[in-house]
Design a protein around this motif. Sequence first.
Motif, mmCIF file in Angstrom:
data_model
loop_
_atom_site.group_PDB
_atom_site.id
_atom_site.type_symbol
_atom_site.label_atom_id
_atom_site.label_comp_id
_atom_site.label_asym_id
_atom_site.label_seq_id
_atom_site.Cartn_x
_atom_site.Cartn_y
_atom_site.Cartn_z
ATOM 1 N N THR A 82 0.852 -1.185 0.000
ATOM 2 C CA THR A 82 0.000 0.000 0.000
ATOM 3 C C THR A 82 0.889 1.237 0.000
ATOM 4 O O THR A 82 1.557 1.516 0.990
ATOM 5 C CB THR A 82 -0.919 0.006 1.244
ATOM 6 N N ASN A 108 -1.712 4.199 4.067
ATOM 7 C CA ASN A 108 -2.604 4.524 5.166
ATOM 8 C C ASN A 108 -2.301 3.467 6.230
ATOM 9 O O ASN A 108 -2.424 2.283 5.923
ATOM 10 C CB ASN A 108 -4.067 4.402 4.692
ATOM 11 N N ASP A 142 -2.055 -1.505 -3.760
ATOM 12 C CA ASP A 142 -3.128 -0.605 -3.328
ATOM 13 C C ASP A 142 -2.610 0.822 -3.467
ATOM 14 O O ASP A 142 -1.828 1.289 -2.645
ATOM 15 C CB ASP A 142 -3.512 -0.938 -1.880
ATOM 16 N N VAL A 160 -4.570 3.692 -3.971
ATOM 17 C CA VAL A 160 -5.705 4.623 -4.013
ATOM 18 C C VAL A 160 -5.281 6.060 -3.695
ATOM 19 O O VAL A 160 -6.000 7.001 -4.029
ATOM 20 C CB VAL A 160 -6.875 4.182 -3.098
ATOM 21 N N TYR A 161 -4.112 6.228 -3.053
ATOM 22 C CA TYR A 161 -3.632 7.590 -2.756
ATOM 23 C C TYR A 161 -2.560 8.059 -3.749
ATOM 24 O O TYR A 161 -1.893 9.060 -3.492
ATOM 25 C CB TYR A 161 -3.040 7.652 -1.341
ATOM 26 N N SER A 176 -8.893 4.102 -7.162
ATOM 27 C CA SER A 176 -10.185 4.567 -6.655
ATOM 28 C C SER A 176 -10.371 6.046 -6.953
ATOM 29 O O SER A 176 -9.401 6.789 -7.054
ATOM 30 C CB SER A 176 -10.222 4.340 -5.138
ATOM 31 N N SER A 190 -12.092 7.686 -4.752
ATOM 32 C CA SER A 190 -12.448 8.180 -3.417
ATOM 33 C C SER A 190 -11.548 9.295 -2.918
ATOM 34 O O SER A 190 -12.024 10.251 -2.310
ATOM 35 C CB SER A 190 -12.387 7.036 -2.394
ATOM 36 N N LYS A 191 -10.242 9.142 -3.113
ATOM 37 C CA LYS A 191 -9.303 10.077 -2.485
ATOM 38 C C LYS A 191 -8.984 11.240 -3.419
ATOM 39 O O LYS A 191 -9.205 12.393 -3.077
ATOM 40 C CB LYS A 191 -8.010 9.342 -2.102
ATOM 41 N N THR A 240 -15.663 9.541 -2.186
ATOM 42 C CA THR A 240 -15.794 8.339 -1.345
ATOM 43 C C THR A 240 -17.190 7.730 -1.425
ATOM 44 O O THR A 240 -17.344 6.521 -1.557
ATOM 45 C CB THR A 240 -15.446 8.682 0.113
ATOM 46 N N ARG A 250 -18.498 5.232 -4.368
ATOM 47 C CA ARG A 250 -18.114 3.812 -4.390
ATOM 48 C C ARG A 250 -17.628 3.376 -5.772
ATOM 49 O O ARG A 250 -18.188 2.467 -6.392
ATOM 50 C CB ARG A 250 -19.265 2.892 -3.915
ATOM 51 N N TYR A 268 -2.262 11.561 5.901
ATOM 52 C CA TYR A 268 -2.129 11.086 7.281
ATOM 53 C C TYR A 268 -0.720 11.321 7.818
ATOM 54 O O TYR A 268 0.256 11.235 7.075
ATOM 55 C CB TYR A 268 -2.395 9.577 7.348
#
Length: 253
Positions: A35, A39, A67, A69-70, A97, A99-100, A105, A108, A186
């Motif tokens: 990832t 996260n 992964d 997604v960011y 994704s 989402s970010k 988000t 979906r 984060y």
Amino acid sequence: GHPVEVPMPAETGYGLDANRLIAEMGADTAAVVLTTPSNPTGQVFDPEAIRAVVEAAADCGAYVIADEVYAGLTYDRDPRGIAALTGHPEHVLTVGSCSKTYAMTGWRLGWLAGDRTVIDEVVKIHESTTACASSVAQNAAIAALTGPQEPFEEMYDAFEERRDYVVERIAGIDGLTAPRPDGAFYAFLDPEGVTDSLAFAKYLLGEHGVVLAPGSGFGDAGEGNLRLSFAASLDELEEGLDRIAAGVAARSP
Ligand SMILES: Cc1ncc(COP(=O)(O)O)c(C=O)c1O
């Protein structure tokens, strides 16, 4: 099969230690999940370490599930995805994704990209469990991905500014450290002397009115840490960090 957790060391800022991961891999390894950006730590893995892990996975006949997604929120590092960084893209299954990057988000909408034979099998399961993402969300995702990117670029700059602000504030708080996040939104805080992150998170919420995610929620290796999200305005971050500083100071010996 069973999952094997391979925590990365805090001393090196939770970067990818390829040797540590490869030591746990063998003929029975089906897949390795990477990832990056991470996260909860915000770390972006070093391309050399990534290449070493993908090489080892290819040798074991295993897939790397990337992964990413960011990926759109990568600040100082190479933003290319794992498949692009490696000589074995056929061994990489990339998770993305909306989402970010596009703050979608609730829509979906994500994707899996990789070897056709794997994707065909995944689609069979996907079709019989969720059927598909709604056509409304799919069209919104097309608009986000192919439309003007200025709104995203504005948010990217805002996140980078927030990251810099959070890093500067943490450096000024006695008893609090965190590796500098290179991606995502984060910071993984390490408050001195905290052994029960859930209890400390409840204390900060109850006594100081600020919410952090307890590190224990991310696995045993996260115990003692707390995750700060900087997906909030600079004003809110200023107030939140004032409260965190007060909470840490009140608990210090
Ligand atoms: C690393 C990581 N992967 C995947 C997801 C899931 O994102 P989505 O909203 O697209 O399901 C999250 C959400 O927080 C995440 O942090």
